[in-house]
Every structure is written in structure tokens, then in C-alpha cells.
Design a protein around this motif. Structure first.
Motif, PDB file in Angstrom:
ATOM      1  N   ARG A 112       4.516  11.286 -20.705  1.00 46.69           N
ATOM      2  CA  ARG A 112       3.219  11.611 -20.110  1.00 46.69           C
ATOM      3  C   ARG A 112       2.220  10.476 -20.342  1.00 46.69           C
ATOM      4  N   SER A 113       2.163   9.981 -21.561  1.00 47.46           N
ATOM      5  CA  SER A 113       1.235   8.897 -21.884  1.00 47.46           C
ATOM      6  C   SER A 113       1.599   7.606 -21.166  1.00 47.46           C
ATOM      7  N   PHE A 114       2.902   7.337 -21.069  1.00 51.90           N
ATOM      8  CA  PHE A 114       3.356   6.103 -20.424  1.00 51.90           C
ATOM      9  C   PHE A 114       3.069   6.141 -18.920  1.00 51.90           C
ATOM     10  N   LYS A 115       3.281   7.294 -18.292  1.00 52.59           N
ATOM     11  CA  LYS A 115       2.991   7.428 -16.861  1.00 52.59           C
ATOM     12  C   LYS A 115       1.501   7.244 -16.581  1.00 52.59           C
ATOM     13  N   GLU A 116       0.668   7.833 -17.405  1.00 48.48           N
ATOM     14  CA  GLU A 116      -0.776   7.681 -17.204  1.00 48.48           C
ATOM     15  C   GLU A 116      -1.211   6.236 -17.375  1.00 48.48           C
ATOM     16  N   SER A 117      -0.634   5.544 -18.354  1.00 52.21           N
ATOM     17  CA  SER A 117      -0.991   4.137 -18.571  1.00 52.21           C
ATOM     18  C   SER A 117      -0.567   3.277 -17.394  1.00 52.21           C
ATOM     19  N   LEU A 118       0.648   3.496 -16.875  1.00 50.94           N
ATOM     20  CA  LEU A 118       1.123   2.712 -15.737  1.00 50.94           C
ATOM     21  C   LEU A 118       0.307   2.997 -14.480  1.00 50.94           C
ATOM     22  N   SER A 119      -0.028   4.257 -14.242  1.00 50.56           N
ATOM     23  CA  SER A 119      -0.823   4.605 -13.060  1.00 50.56           C
ATOM     24  C   SER A 119      -2.198   3.957 -13.127  1.00 50.56           C
ATOM     25  N   ASN A 120      -2.840   4.033 -14.288  1.00 51.53           N
ATOM     26  CA  ASN A 120      -4.154   3.407 -14.434  1.00 51.53           C
ATOM     27  C   ASN A 120      -4.077   1.896 -14.271  1.00 51.53           C
ATOM     28  N   LYS A 135       0.819  -1.217   0.000  1.00 49.81           N
ATOM     29  CA  LYS A 135       0.000   0.000   0.000  1.00 49.81           C
ATOM     30  C   LYS A 135       0.853   1.266   0.000  1.00 49.81           C
ATOM     31  N   PRO A 136       1.853   1.417   0.874  1.00 49.97           N
ATOM     32  CA  PRO A 136       2.688   2.624   0.813  1.00 49.97           C
ATOM     33  C   PRO A 136       3.471   2.747  -0.491  1.00 49.97           C
ATOM     34  N   LEU A 137       3.988   1.613  -1.008  1.00 54.33           N
ATOM     35  CA  LEU A 137       4.740   1.679  -2.254  1.00 54.33           C
ATOM     36  C   LEU A 137       3.848   2.072  -3.421  1.00 54.33           C
ATOM     37  N   LEU A 138       2.652   1.514  -3.495  1.00 53.65           N
ATOM     38  CA  LEU A 138       1.729   1.875  -4.568  1.00 53.65           C
ATOM     39  C   LEU A 138       1.334   3.341  -4.485  1.00 53.65           C
ATOM     40  N   TRP A 139       1.061   3.802  -3.269  1.00 56.13           N
ATOM     41  CA  TRP A 139       0.692   5.203  -3.111  1.00 56.13           C
ATOM     42  C   TRP A 139       1.831   6.124  -3.536  1.00 56.13           C
ATOM     43  N   GLN A 140       3.055   5.790  -3.169  1.00 60.50           N
ATOM     44  CA  GLN A 140       4.200   6.622  -3.524  1.00 60.50           C
ATOM     45  C   GLN A 140       4.440   6.618  -5.027  1.00 60.50           C
ATOM     46  N   LEU A 141       4.259   5.467  -5.668  1.00 58.85           N
ATOM     47  CA  LEU A 141       4.455   5.397  -7.117  1.00 58.85           C
ATOM     48  C   LEU A 141       3.423   6.250  -7.851  1.00 58.85           C
ATOM     49  N   VAL A 142       2.160   6.087  -7.490  1.00 61.47           N
ATOM     50  CA  VAL A 142       1.095   6.774  -8.226  1.00 61.47           C
ATOM     51  C   VAL A 142       1.083   8.266  -7.925  1.00 61.47           C
ATOM     52  N   SER A 143       1.295   8.649  -6.680  1.00 57.34           N
ATOM     53  CA  SER A 143       1.160  10.054  -6.294  1.00 57.34           C
ATOM     54  C   SER A 143       2.419  10.875  -6.535  1.00 57.34           C
ATOM     55  N   SER A 144       3.566  10.230  -6.674  1.00 58.11           N
ATOM     56  CA  SER A 144       4.810  10.989  -6.807  1.00 58.11           C
ATOM     57  C   SER A 144       5.596  10.603  -8.070  1.00 58.11           C
ATOM     58  N   HIS A 145       6.085   9.378  -8.117  1.00 58.63           N
ATOM     59  CA  HIS A 145       7.018   8.997  -9.187  1.00 58.63           C
ATOM     60  C   HIS A 145       6.348   8.905 -10.549  1.00 58.63           C
ATOM     61  N   LEU A 146       5.098   8.484 -10.603  1.00 55.69           N
ATOM     62  CA  LEU A 146       4.388   8.367 -11.881  1.00 55.69           C
ATOM     63  C   LEU A 146       3.447   9.540 -12.126  1.00 55.69           C
ATOM     64  N   VAL A 206       2.388  13.019 -13.577  1.00 55.43           N
ATOM     65  CA  VAL A 206       2.789  13.752 -14.780  1.00 55.43           C
ATOM     66  C   VAL A 206       3.336  15.124 -14.399  1.00 55.43           C
ATOM     67  N   LYS A 207       4.474  15.484 -15.003  1.00 62.64           N
ATOM     68  CA  LYS A 207       5.106  16.774 -14.773  1.00 62.64           C
ATOM     69  C   LYS A 207       5.043  17.627 -16.044  1.00 62.64           C
ATOM     70  N   GLU A 208       5.221  18.915 -15.868  1.00 62.40           N
ATOM     71  CA  GLU A 208       5.174  19.810 -17.020  1.00 62.40           C
ATOM     72  C   GLU A 208       6.345  19.580 -17.969  1.00 62.40           C
ATOM     73  N   SER A 209       7.475  19.142 -17.450  1.00 58.29           N
ATOM     74  CA  SER A 209       8.664  18.918 -18.287  1.00 58.29           C
ATOM     75  C   SER A 209       8.635  17.590 -19.027  1.00 58.29           C
ATOM     76  N   ASP A 210       7.636  16.745 -18.776  1.00 57.29           N
ATOM     77  CA  ASP A 210       7.573  15.438 -19.443  1.00 57.29           C
ATOM     78  C   ASP A 210       7.182  15.598 -20.906  1.00 57.29           C
ATOM     79  N   SER A 211       7.746  14.714 -21.708  1.00 62.90           N
ATOM     80  CA  SER A 211       7.365  14.679 -23.118  1.00 62.90           C
ATOM     81  C   SER A 211       6.022  13.981 -23.274  1.00 62.90           C
TER      82      SER A 211
END
Length: 263
Positions: free
Chosen positions: A70-78, A48-59, A61-66
Motif C-alpha cells: 500500500r505504501s509503495f503504490k502510493e509513493s509510486l503514484s505520487n 498519457k494513456p499508460l500513465l493514466w492506466q498505471l495510476v488509476s488501475s495497476h497502482l 490501492v486494494k483492500e488485499s494489499d499489505s
């Protein structure tokens, strides 16, 4: 590589940029897998903590992402959210994490998560306390029969017995609330500590809650399927298993088949 056109393996600068984006997005997942593999006891309470950290922080989307990142992060989070979206799975992970002293004060716990697990934990703890008190009924009845044989009443009992009447035992729900409050008041365990050792030290203060926590802290966070175990490791395991004497195997099978029977 004779007979193969070398140009078909040429990667353009645009393709290299896509590869770099994919590698950068997958880096946190690599660290997560390595962290779980390095843990001595990777328990299910870590998910649970690892999933929350991945979705809320590491995955996130940032403004500097291509566009690719951006698309890959959204797919992995979903994909991660859908994988653990089942109510029973979410409840199991949340209860296991709540009973882990390392994650009591983590910010991922929302009020909704607290409401989801508070009732099931209290119900299971109350039921466990009632079962434990039911086992002591026979002992209490024996004590009462011994006390009933004492016919002589002391002066203090005669004069003040009505004022100092013996109070009945505490209800199971109140005991459950006291143990939960005691657990919340204890200090948070360091991240590198084993939660089982922490509960062993606190078991005198929360004996029933410690038994409930042990039911969830015996579940591993991950388990490799047999097809992914290297062949040499499988051979070593089979060799060690074959070295067991027949009489010991019979005892193990007997214990495995009868450990749930009550005498």
C-alpha cells in the motif's frame, strides 16, 4: 565466499514477504517498459494513456494489499503524478494523445482535458491554415488578372449575376472546425496500427490537421541516455559514422544548418 559470514545473507520470512510485495507492485512498470521497447515507433502519445492506466488501475490501492504494498503504490503514484505535473508537459502529452487516432475514445479523457487542448489545437490549426492561404495569394492574384482581361459578359452573368454572386472563401476558423469535426467522425485506429500511416490515408480529408499531427508524432516516448548504451553498440555506431565520406558530411551539415531558411 571464504571469510564472509553466511548468516548476514540470510533472509527471513518477513523480508521475503516484503520482497514479494515489491516485485508485485513493480510488475506493471516492467510490462510498461517492455511494451515501449517492443514498439516499432514508441511515440510520445503513448505516455498519457499508460500513465493514466498505471495510476488509476495497476497502482491503485486494494483492500488485499499489505501495508508495504500500500505504501509503495502510493509513493509510486505520487512520484509519477509529480513528474508530469508541469502544465506545459501536460499540455504537450494531451495534445499528442488527442491527435493520435488510436486513443480518441479512451475513457481517460475527461472534460477538463478536452477543454485544455481544444483551444490550443484550434489556434495552431487556424494559424497553419492562414499561413497556407497566405502562400496562395500570389496564385490567386494571377488568376484574377487573367479573368479581368475577359471583358465580354455572358447572358447568364448579365441576367443572374446578382443572384448568384460568388461567395468569399471560407474563414480559417471555420475550416479548422470542419477538419476537427471530420477527424472526430473518423473511425478509431487499432492499437497495433501506426498513427502516421493512418494520418497518411486521411490527409486528403484533413490536410492541415495532418500536418499539425506530424509535428507531435515525431517525438519519441523515451530515449536512452548515452551512458546506458552498451559499449559494443557505441563502437558500432562510431565505426559506421566514421565511414561517412567527407563530402557527404559537408552536405549533411549544410542541410542541417540551412533547412529553416526561406527562399
Amino acid at each position: 565466499m571464504e571469510g564472509i559470514d553466511q548468516e548476514m545473507f540470510e533472509i527471513t520470512n518477513e523480508q521475503w514477504k516484503i520482497i514479494e510485495d515489491i516485485v508485485g507492485v513493480l510488475e506493471p512498470l516492467k510490462v510498461t517498459i517492455m511494451t515501449l521497447s517492443e514498439e516499432k515507433m514508441p511515440l510520445i502519445s503513448l505516455l498519457k494513456p499508460l500513465l493514466w492506466q498505471l495510476v488509476s488501475s495497476h497502482l491503485k490501492v486494494k483492500e488485499s494489499d499489505s501495508d508495504t504494498a500500500r505504501s509503495f503504490k502510493e509513493s509510486l503514484s505520487n512520484m509519477l503524478c509529480e513528474q508530469y505535473n508541469d502544465y506545459n508537459v501536460k499540455l504537450l502529452l494531451q495534445i499528442a494523445t488527442t491527435l493520435d487516432p488510436r486513443f480518441k475514445s479512451f475513457p481517460y479523457v475527461t472534460e477538463e482535458d478536452k477543454n485544455i487542448v481544444s483551444s490550443p489545437i484550434k489556434e495552431m490549426l487556424t494559424k497553419l491554415i492562414q499561413e497556407e492561404s497566405g502562400d496562395n495569394i500570389s496564385i490567386k492574384t494571377e488568376d484574377e488578372t487573367v479573368q479581368s482581361k475577359k471583358t465580354r459578359v455572358s447572358g447568364m452573368e448579365f441576367l443572374l449575376g446578382g443572384l448568384c454572386a460568388t461567395k468569399a472563401g471560407m474563414p480559417a476558423e471555420e475550416k479548422a472546425d470542419l477538419e476537427i469535426v471530420q477527424y472526430q467522425s473518423e473511425s478509431v485506429a487499432p492499437l497495433d496500427n501506426c498513427p502516421l500511416q493512418w494520418w497518411f490515408k486521411v490527409s486528403a480529408k484533413c490536410p492541415n490537421l495532418a500536418k499539425l499531427a506530424s509535428r507531435y508524432h515525431c517525438v519519441p516516448a523515451c530515449c536512452a541516455p548515452p551512458t546506458r548504451i552498451p559499449a559494443d553498440i557505441q563502437i558500432q555506431y562510431n565505426t559506421k559514422r566514421a565511414a561517412l565520406p567527407p563530402h557527404l558530411i559537408d552536405k549533411l551539415l549544410f542541410l542541417h544548418g540551412n533547412h529553416t531558411m526561406q527562399m
